[in-house]
Design a protein around this motif. Structure first.
Motif, PDB file in Angstrom:
ATOM      1  N   HIS A 338       0.471  -1.099  -0.279  1.00 30.54           N
ATOM      2  CA  HIS A 338      -0.392  -0.352  -0.119  1.00 30.54           C
ATOM      3  C   HIS A 338       0.805   0.898  -0.369  1.00 30.54           C
ATOM      4  O   HIS A 338       2.183   1.241   0.810  1.00 30.54           O
ATOM      5  CB  HIS A 338      -0.473  -0.342   1.098  1.00 30.54           C
ATOM      6  N   SER A 341      -0.415   6.450   1.897  1.00 33.69           N
ATOM      7  CA  SER A 341      -0.565   7.931   0.915  1.00 33.69           C
ATOM      8  C   SER A 341      -2.145   8.333   1.885  1.00 33.69           C
ATOM      9  O   SER A 341      -2.595   6.902   2.090  1.00 33.69           O
ATOM     10  CB  SER A 341      -1.454   8.483  -0.097  1.00 33.69           C
ATOM     11  N   ARG A 342      -2.810   9.182   2.710  1.00 29.53           N
ATOM     12  CA  ARG A 342      -3.770   9.340   3.449  1.00 29.53           C
ATOM     13  C   ARG A 342      -4.863  10.054   3.328  1.00 29.53           C
ATOM     14  O   ARG A 342      -4.956  11.122   2.432  1.00 29.53           O
ATOM     15  CB  ARG A 342      -3.267   9.485   4.923  1.00 29.53           C
ATOM     16  N   TYR A 343      -6.272   9.358   3.466  1.00 30.37           N
ATOM     17  CA  TYR A 343      -6.822  10.499   2.476  1.00 30.37           C
ATOM     18  C   TYR A 343      -8.792  10.156   3.695  1.00 30.37           C
ATOM     19  O   TYR A 343      -8.918   8.407   3.760  1.00 30.37           O
ATOM     20  CB  TYR A 343      -7.778  10.455   1.245  1.00 30.37           C
ATOM     21  N   GLY A 344      -9.317  10.625   3.522  1.00 34.03           N
ATOM     22  CA  GLY A 344     -10.491  11.018   4.728  1.00 34.03           C
ATOM     23  C   GLY A 344     -11.814  10.144   4.407  1.00 34.03           C
ATOM     24  O   GLY A 344     -11.166   9.812   3.165  1.00 34.03           O
ATOM     25  N   SER A 345     -12.698   9.718   4.928  1.00 35.66           N
ATOM     26  CA  SER A 345     -13.397   9.035   4.135  1.00 35.66           C
ATOM     27  C   SER A 345     -14.410  10.176   3.669  1.00 35.66           C
ATOM     28  O   SER A 345     -15.292   9.362   2.685  1.00 35.66           O
ATOM     29  CB  SER A 345     -14.283   8.349   5.173  1.00 35.66           C
ATOM     30  N   ILE A 350     -11.949   8.914  -2.355  1.00 37.44           N
ATOM     31  CA  ILE A 350     -12.932   8.142  -1.809  1.00 37.44           C
ATOM     32  C   ILE A 350     -14.506   7.473  -2.755  1.00 37.44           C
ATOM     33  O   ILE A 350     -15.267   7.050  -2.920  1.00 37.44           O
ATOM     34  CB  ILE A 350     -13.348   8.196  -0.335  1.00 37.44           C
ATOM     35  N   LEU A 353     -13.626   6.282  -5.871  1.00 37.54           N
ATOM     36  CA  LEU A 353     -13.316   4.664  -5.929  1.00 37.54           C
ATOM     37  C   LEU A 353     -15.228   3.927  -5.895  1.00 37.54           C
ATOM     38  O   LEU A 353     -15.815   3.157  -6.418  1.00 37.54           O
ATOM     39  CB  LEU A 353     -12.816   4.391  -4.052  1.00 37.54           C
ATOM     40  N   LEU A 354     -15.634   5.328  -5.109  1.00 34.65           N
ATOM     41  CA  LEU A 354     -17.498   4.100  -4.536  1.00 34.65           C
ATOM     42  C   LEU A 354     -18.074   4.525  -6.303  1.00 34.65           C
ATOM     43  O   LEU A 354     -18.424   3.948  -6.743  1.00 34.65           O
ATOM     44  CB  LEU A 354     -18.512   5.499  -3.906  1.00 34.65           C
ATOM     45  N   VAL A 357     -17.426   1.525  -8.200  1.00 30.10           N
ATOM     46  CA  VAL A 357     -17.673   0.414  -7.541  1.00 30.10           C
ATOM     47  C   VAL A 357     -19.633   0.334  -8.382  1.00 30.10           C
ATOM     48  O   VAL A 357     -19.268  -0.727  -8.440  1.00 30.10           O
ATOM     49  CB  VAL A 357     -17.953   0.524  -5.586  1.00 30.10           C
TER      50      VAL A 357
ATOM     51  N   VAL C 119     -19.014  -1.003  -1.706  1.00 32.78           N
ATOM     52  CA  VAL C 119     -19.269  -0.472  -0.781  1.00 32.78           C
ATOM     53  C   VAL C 119     -18.163  -1.021   0.836  1.00 32.78           C
ATOM     54  O   VAL C 119     -17.567  -0.175   1.346  1.00 32.78           O
ATOM     55  CB  VAL C 119     -20.338   0.450  -0.342  1.00 32.78           C
ATOM     56  N   VAL C 122     -14.446  -0.430  -0.097  1.00 30.15           N
ATOM     57  CA  VAL C 122     -14.499   1.119   0.226  1.00 30.15           C
ATOM     58  C   VAL C 122     -14.604   1.666   1.841  1.00 30.15           C
ATOM     59  O   VAL C 122     -13.101   2.294   2.141  1.00 30.15           O
ATOM     60  CB  VAL C 122     -15.734   2.130  -0.475  1.00 30.15           C
ATOM     61  N   VAL C 125     -11.112   0.142   3.257  1.00 32.26           N
ATOM     62  CA  VAL C 125     -10.024   1.231   2.394  1.00 32.26           C
ATOM     63  C   VAL C 125      -9.675   2.995   3.177  1.00 32.26           C
ATOM     64  O   VAL C 125      -8.378   2.860   3.575  1.00 32.26           O
ATOM     65  CB  VAL C 125     -10.125   1.186   1.122  1.00 32.26           C
ATOM     66  N   ALA C 126     -10.895   2.881   3.843  1.00 31.94           N
ATOM     67  CA  ALA C 126     -10.968   4.310   4.067  1.00 31.94           C
ATOM     68  C   ALA C 126     -10.485   4.170   5.709  1.00 31.94           C
ATOM     69  O   ALA C 126      -9.803   5.394   6.376  1.00 31.94           O
ATOM     70  CB  ALA C 126     -12.621   4.633   4.234  1.00 31.94           C
ATOM     71  N   ARG C 128      -8.989   1.977   7.102  1.00 29.07           N
ATOM     72  CA  ARG C 128      -7.283   1.478   7.239  1.00 29.07           C
ATOM     73  C   ARG C 128      -6.216   2.983   6.618  1.00 29.07           C
ATOM     74  O   ARG C 128      -5.297   2.953   7.633  1.00 29.07           O
ATOM     75  CB  ARG C 128      -7.102   0.276   5.881  1.00 29.07           C
ATOM     76  N   SER C 129      -7.153   3.189   6.003  1.00 30.32           N
ATOM     77  CA  SER C 129      -6.356   4.773   5.997  1.00 30.32           C
ATOM     78  C   SER C 129      -6.051   5.633   7.351  1.00 30.32           C
ATOM     79  O   SER C 129      -5.257   6.443   7.855  1.00 30.32           O
ATOM     80  CB  SER C 129      -7.058   5.405   4.461  1.00 30.32           C
ATOM     81  N   ARG C 130      -7.498   5.893   7.090  1.00 33.83           N
ATOM     82  CA  ARG C 130      -7.608   6.792   8.860  1.00 33.83           C
ATOM     83  C   ARG C 130      -6.893   5.960   9.644  1.00 33.83           C
ATOM     84  O   ARG C 130      -6.216   6.620  10.654  1.00 33.83           O
ATOM     85  CB  ARG C 130      -8.727   6.526   8.927  1.00 33.83           C
ATOM     86  N   ARG C 132      -3.874   4.827   9.910  1.00 33.40           N
ATOM     87  CA  ARG C 132      -2.733   4.723   9.604  1.00 33.40           C
ATOM     88  C   ARG C 132      -2.093   5.919   9.879  1.00 33.40           C
ATOM     89  O   ARG C 132      -1.231   6.506  10.105  1.00 33.40           O
ATOM     90  CB  ARG C 132      -2.077   4.303   7.847  1.00 33.40           C
TER      91      ARG C 132
END
Lengths: 666, 178, 158
Positions: A338, A341-345, A350, A353-354, A357, C119, C122, C125-126, C128-130, C132
């Motif tokens: 991985h 890199s960080r990204y909020g929800s 995201i 990504l949705l 999906v 979903v 996703v 993923v979100a 896990r990122s948080r 981290r």
């Protein structure tokens, strides 16, 4: 003599393709520049010889050389010259040659427009393209040779082009569609090259993006043209039938749309690489699957080519080698680490990504819906039909969900979006969309849940897109300056999303508020369709180039005032012994009036089909707007200047997860 | 573990490929009859040769028979007729004809030219029995067992290959059951 | 011979996908009935010209089927009864909407399953990122809050 030359050209092109698939790749793997230098000349040569073969086949059509079996089967001396020209791709062999011509064309384009890329990358990409070319050259030469002769019994005249195909729509529809299908081979080749050399990074995403977008734009136009053609030519006023062949074109379009969006994430943020590369492979695999479905005869479909098990087997082998080979490479080489890199929800990552999906679900839904009958039949569990009612029930909610997500996603930021801020941001667009969609529903009369959902989604997408444009273009030097300051790729995105809104609006309104009537009419009769009065005034005869026709004359009245006259026809083509109905349509931005004549019921009475089609043009205009957006996006400056340097910076930035990676746009 | 997950697309692709391979060369347009295992629908129609005589479903009972749907206007019926003649004469198969959406005169001229392999011919000018049987295009040939139950439906021309590979085994089985 | 030609033309029309043509007109008492009829015949598949519904197909069998639909409608049959009648004659193949049963449950449920699974992935993923983000954060809580605020402000301005 000429057809044999065409054959020789194809053989030469195959030889060049063989060399192309080996030599530059070997050069790249061993680090020998001298071998890599062959890539561009080989790509050019391959294109030239394929072009020559295509020109020779075209010539055979133009001079009515019926000693060539393919010409004899698909043309006739009475055919007007432009249909002789389009008849070149009116059948299996010729359309396959067009497919290959485009494949070599794309290969050449990669060779020409990639001078700034590292030479090992270019060599590998071109070699992969060469491999795909080899497969298709073998296919056309071993199973579908367009230059086969009918000797010594040369027919006196040809069997004529299917009258359905004698139409402007067919001149342009297949080339556009194939440009899209084949264009995805470039993204595929970039993906494989990146997997081979292990350089699956932001640079790779940046290089793939414009190629994917162009192919997608062509495919969008191709699908729209097909739908438009079916609408006016097939005579029943439908614009989408969920026929296997249509589904086959929708599959790569849907996954290609997902690919475009995930490439954006990978380029800007350097994440989701394994996913993006998989989408690139799958999108081209679906293009090939479509070709297989249409040409193998495993499914019954509207315009399937005459089925031939030998061709089906060959194509499946080709498909199998390509897909299994590339997916195996993927399984062994795709990165599993991985990116830090960080990204909020609620980040744009995201949201995209949705989006993926939903789009991938839609892709799989169409694929499963198309192939399920085949599977059940194989398992001896009966013969089912999966058609419009199924897809309307299952596909529409996905489309609505995608649209709703899109509207919110437009405002989201990379890395992190504040939830409360986003909520406040969406409040006004939400209010505007609600009001506007209620108004639309009232105008067209009658509340229907799905009609409302569709219209609301369409308006929501449009309002959110324009709202964001308004926000972004705020500038101290005035609005115009602010608008000008936006990058072309941002404008491309705006148009792409507005196009989606138009298609959704058109599809929803026409399928919920369109009116269809079959009525019996005698000259002098009139009938109502919606607010329009249609008067049947006369019936007459005329003679065309290669047909005779009976035509009806109809006056269209609105509020008692005549607005236009329509002349639908029934044509009789003597050579093919076929009868065609040519509907006549009064087109408009907000509605079409469609009149077609059917059978004669009694001496003077005819069965007439009348249709009122609100907003139907928005479907195709929307697709056009989307495609223009795509072309605009690739004209963005950043794809042209100093690609190497910028990409390196972006790549490093993405890897470290630094905030300077890229701006918030696109 | 994660690496294994990456093999998933490959596995799915191979699976789809197997189904596609199985589909090649099969004619997807051939449909199985919905009437299999059910009795021949009740009908009362004229005998082609004798308008005064009405035939009903009992003509298809008592002995395993082929019910052949034909018409003079159907080109493939011309092709298969010779073979039906052979089946009737040489093999002694009972064949009942269903003259489908045809006219008496044209039907007679057809039989006059090619011979009559049928034990009985049901005259169905409107195609009503054909519709009840789910006939969607002549020629079609049904295998009916001695109890009047539909055992099989073949769409298209009957020829030597179809007889040997398809119809004969079904007839043998039907004979064995009753 | 004329008839043979007719059949050939039909064959050609079927094979290459073809055109619709209104061949008969039925009378309905109300516009709603007319629409119901149109919807019904659009959902039934022609067993002969298999790429068309019976509304669009010119095949004689489609006409017979339309007649039957009209007849049953006039007799007061429900939509399910009408479709059931034709399925009883021609098989499940003629309905474009596959029935929901154990063979097709996967087909019908697929979109819902796929969206739920997607979903969930996703969300994973979100999350896990948080996580981290928290683990790797070397800044003190106060500093972190300040940075967060700065970043958020910056994002909104951009």
């Amino acid at each position: 003599m000429y057809p044999e030359l065409g054959q020789v050209s194809l053989i030469l092109a195959l030889l060049l393709a063989l060399l192309l698939s080996v030599v530059p790749l070997a050069g790249a793997l061993t680090g020998r520049d001298s071998l890599q230098a062959f890539a561009r000349p080989l790509a050019s040569g391959m294109f030239v010889f394929t072009g020559l073969a295509f020109a020779i086949l075209t010539h055979a059509f133009m001079v009515d050389d019926f000693s060539v079996a393919y010409v004899a089967n698909n043309s006739n001396s009475m055919l007007p010259w432009f249909y002789k020209f389009s008849a070149v791709w009116g059948g299996h062999e010729g359309s396959l040659l067009l497919w290959i011509l485009m494949l070599t064309g794309w290969t050449l384009a990669v060779a020409v427009f990639s001078r700034k890329l590292p030479s090992t990358m270019v060599s590998q990409v071109l070699s992969v393209m060469g491999m795909v070319c080899v497969g298709f050259f073998l296919f056309i030469m071993l199973t579908s040779n367009p230059f086969d002769r009918l000797l010594p019994n040369i027919p006196a005249d040809g069997q004529d082009l299917n009258p359905l195909l004698q139409d402007f729509g067919l001149i342009v529809h297949p080339p556009m569609l194939y440009m899209g299908y084949v264009g995805f081979s470039v993204a595929f080749a970039f993906a494989l090259a990146a997997l081979i050399n292990g350089r699956l990074d932001a640079a790779w995403a940046r290089w793939s993006r414009p190629w994917t977008t162009v192919a997608w734009s062509f495919l969008t136009i191709g699908i729209a043209l097909g739908s438009w053609w079916a609408y006016y030519e097939l005579g029943w006023g439908g614009w989408w039938f969920w026929d296997p062949v249509e589904n086959a074109s929708l599959l790569p379009w849907l996954s290609g749309t997902a690919l475009m969006h995930s490439l954006a994430v990978t380029e800007k943020r350097g994440v989701f690489k394994s996913w993006t590369v998989l989408l690139a492979i799958v999108t081209f695999a679906l293009s090939l699957l479509g070709t297989f479905l249409v040409r193998s005869g495993v499914l019954t479909s509207v315009h399937a080519f005459a089925s031939d098990p030998e061709r089906g087997t060959f194509l499946l082998m080709l498909l199998g080698i390509t897909v299994i080979g590339s997916l195996a490479l993927y399984a062994f080489r795709a990165p599993v680490v991985h990116v830090r890199s960080r990204y909020g929800s609620l980040s744009r990552e995201i949201f995209l990504l949705l989006n993926n999906v939903l789009l991938v679900t839609a892709t799989l839904l169409v694929a499963i819906g198309t192939l399920y009958p085949l599977v059940l039949d194989y398992l001896d569990m009966g013969k089912l039909s999966i058609g419009e009612p199924f897809f309307n029930t299952t596909f529409s909610p996905l489309a609505v969900a995608t649209g709703l997500l899109l509207g919110a996603g437009v405002f989201s930021r990379w890395k992190k979006t504040d939830g409360g801020w986003l909520g406040r941001k969406l409040l006004w667009p939400l209010a505007v969309s609600l009001t506007a969609s209620v108004a639309v529903i009232l105008i067209y009369g009658g509340f229907k849940p799905w009609a409302f959902a569709g219209v609301f989604t369409a308006v929501w997408v449009a309002v959110a897109t324009l709202w964001d444009l308004w926000d972004k273009s705020a500038s101290r030097q005035g609005r115009l300056h602010g608008l000008k300051r936006q990058s072309r790729s941002y404008w491309g995105m705006v148009l792409g999303h507005l196009g989606v809104a138009m298609v959704m609006a058109g599809a929803t309104v026409v399928s919920n508020y369109g009116i269809e009537r079959d009525v019996r009419m005698v000259p002098g009769d009139s009938a109502m369709v919606g607010d329009y009065e249609i008067v049947f005034t006369d019936i007459g005869n005329r003679r065309g180039a290669n047909f005779t026709a009976q035509y009806g004359s109809f006056d269209v009245l609105l509020d008692g005032k005549k607005i236009t006259e329509l002349h639908p026809e029934k044509r009789n083509y003597p050579v093919g012994m076929s009868v065609m109905t040519e509907a006549d349509i009064d087109g408009g931005l907000f509605r079409d009036i469609f009149v077609a004549i059917g059978e004669r019921i009694s001496d003077d009475a005819w069965a007439i089909r009348l249709q009122y089609k609100p907003l139907i043009r928005w479907l195709w205009l929307g697709a056009l707007v989307m495609a223009i957006g795509g072309f605009l996006a690739i004209a963005d400056k950043r794809y042209r200047i100093r690609e190497k340097n910028q990409v390196k910076v972006a790549d490093r930035a993405a890897k470290t997860g630094s905030a300077q990676a890229a701006g918030a746009t696109s | 573990m994660k690496r294994l997950l990456l093999f998933l697309p490959l596995v799915i692709a191979v699976g789809v490929g197997i189904f596609l391979a199985a589909g090649i060369g099969k004619d997807p347009t051939k449909l199985e009859s919905a009437r299999i295992g059910k009795p021949v629908p009740a009908f009362s129609l004229e005998n082609l040769n004798d308008p005064t005589q009405l035939l009903d479903e009992s003509v298809l009972k008592g002995e395993v028979a082929l019910l052949n749907v034909w018409a003079e206007w159907c080109p493939s019926c011309w092709d298969e007729h010779e073979y039906l003649m052979w089946l009737s004469k040489e093999k002694g198969v009972r064949i009942v004809g269903l003259n489908y959406k045809d006219q008496r005169e044209t039907a007679f001229s057809f039989l006059g030219r090619l011979g009559n392999p049928y034990d009985e011919i049901i005259f169905d000018p409107k195609g009503s029995l054909g519709f009840d049987l789910g006939v969607y295009g002549a020629p079609e040939t049904f295998v009916i067992d001695a109890n009047g139950i539909v055992q099989y439906r073949h769409v298209g021309v009957v020829n030597k290959q179809v007889w040997e590979e398809v119809l004969q085994p079904v007839i043998q089985k039907a004979k064995g059951n009753s | 011979m004329r008839n043979i030609h007719g059949a050939l033309v039909l064959l050609i029309l079927c094979a290459f996908g073809a055109q619709a043509e209104v061949s008969e007109v039925y009378d309905f008492d109300t516009r709603a009935e007319e629409q119901r009829y149109q919807n019904l015949i659009a959902e039934l598949r022609c067993p002969k010209c298999q790429n068309q519904n019976i509304a669009d197909s010119n095949a004689p069998i489609s006409k017979d089927m339309r007649d039957q639909v009209y007849r049953l409608m006039k007799n007061g049959a429900t939509n399910d009864e009408i479709v059931g009648d034709l399925v009883g004659r021609f098989g499940e193949f003629v309905q474009y909407k596959p029935p929901v049963d154990k063979r097709t449950i996967l087909l019908w449920a697929f979109p819902a399953i796929a969206v739920v699974v997607g979903v969930a992935i996703v969300a994973g993923v979100a999350i896990r990122s948080r996580k981290r983000e928290k683990e790797e954060s070397a800044l003190s809580p106060e500093e972190l809050a300040r940075v967060k605020k700065m970043l958020a402000d910056k994002d909104q301005q951009a």
